[in-house]
Write an enzyme that holds these catalytic residues in place. Structure first.
Site, short mmCIF file in Angstrom:
data_model
loop_
_atom_site.label_atom_id
_atom_site.label_comp_id
_atom_site.label_asym_id
_atom_site.label_seq_id
_atom_site.Cartn_x
_atom_site.Cartn_y
_atom_site.Cartn_z
CB THR A 100 48.28 -40.60 -71.24
OG1 THR A 100 49.87 -41.13 -71.30
CG2 THR A 100 47.68 -41.41 -70.13
CE LYS A 175 50.63 -43.41 -68.56
NZ LYS A 175 51.04 -42.15 -69.73
CE LYS A 243 46.50 -35.42 -70.92
NZ LYS A 243 47.37 -37.06 -71.00
#
Length: 293
Positions: A100, A175, A243
């Site tokens: 990701t 995502k 993150k």
């Protein structure tokens, strides 16, 4: 069309990557692996994977290269530079980043790979350690349909919900949409469990009632039981979720979107990390709500 003797190179053998490699090996593909710490790949080597001691060595000897690493800076390190994938992969190679990461970085990889006659896809996943082990990950793909069609059999070994979302970067945007949906849902799951306990209910029985109704979600059915059991082992690390949320918040701001739920979730998970829980699973968020844990 790829064959079962297609040589796959896999970079990153953490919680997710390890199970994904095992599934590829069990499907009969020859897989080479590289990770910074060889000890983390020992289980895979014992199961038939070939160890490569550098990204360069792996890239030059693979037909398909898959990466799932930690942060965008790790993606840049793996793909760019004289020792990176793009400089060392053969023309015609398929490269798939399943980390990701930033949509803009996926677009950059695609453009640089294209100049080298290399086919690039961004294909982040969702489903955690459970989905990785069972080969039932959701795989969100960005890139050219022709490349997607060629590597689809490989995706089908690792996932069960595989959708080409659009051009390069579209997989990453999808995502991030996924992570935004999870962010506030995790807060709701924690509050629901604490509320049930405070009301004198058995939270396990409460879950039996609510997981199949309108409140149903992966977080409720898979992570809530871990919260109740006090199992905070990582299926997905707190630090990696932070993150992801930072990338999503940054991307939203670039598009002029307000995402207050995402901002609140990021704040709470950062507070959790500051309490020493960055290497715990995301279900450890319950610790901020339940003082008895």
């Amino acid at each position: 069309m790829l064959k079962n003797d297609t040589k796959i190179g896999f970079i990153g053998t953490g919680v997710m990557g390890k199970s994904m490699v095992l599934n590829l090996l069990n499907a009969g593909y020859p897989v080479s692996v590289y990770t910074r710490t060889k000890a983390k790949a020992e289980v895979l080597i014992d199961n038939g994977a070939t160890w490569k001691d550098s990204v360069r060595a792996l890239a030059s000897d693979s037909d398909v290269i898959i990466s799932i690493v930690g942060y965008p800076k790790d993606v840049e390190e793996v793909y760019f530079g004289e020792n990176g994938i793009i400089e060392n992969a053969k023309p015609g190679t398929y490269i798939i980043d399943m980390t990701t990461s930033k949509p803009s970085l996926a677009e950059e990889i695609y453009e640089k790979a294209k100049k080298k006659e290399i086919h690039a896809l961004d294909a982040p996943v969702s489903g955690g350690d459970i989905g990785a082990k069972s080969g039932s990950l959701a795989i969100m793909v960005g890139g050219d349909k022709e490349a997607f069609d060629v590597v689809l059999p490989i995706f089908e070994v690792m996932g069960s919900n595989i959708i080409l979302q659009g051009k390069a970067g579209a997989g990453q945007h999808t995502k991030l949409s996924n992570q935004i949906a999870i962010a506030t849902n995790m807060i709701g799951v924690c509050e629901a469990i604490v509320y049930a306990k405070k009301a004198g209910l058995d939270p396990v029985r409460v879950l039996d009632s609510i997981t199949t109704g309108a409140a149903g979600s992966f977080s409720l059915s898979k992570l809530a039981p871990r919260m109740i059991e006090g199992d905070f082992a990582p299926g997905f690390y707190v630090k990696h979720f932070i993150k992801d949320m930072k990338i999503a918040l940054e991307s939203a701001e670039e598009m002029g979107l307000s995402t207050p739920g995402l901002a609140l979730s990021l704040k709470l998970f950062q507070e959790l990390a500051e309490k020493g829980e960055e290497d715990s699973g995301t279900q450890a968020l319950i610790k901020l709500f339940d003082s008895t844990i």
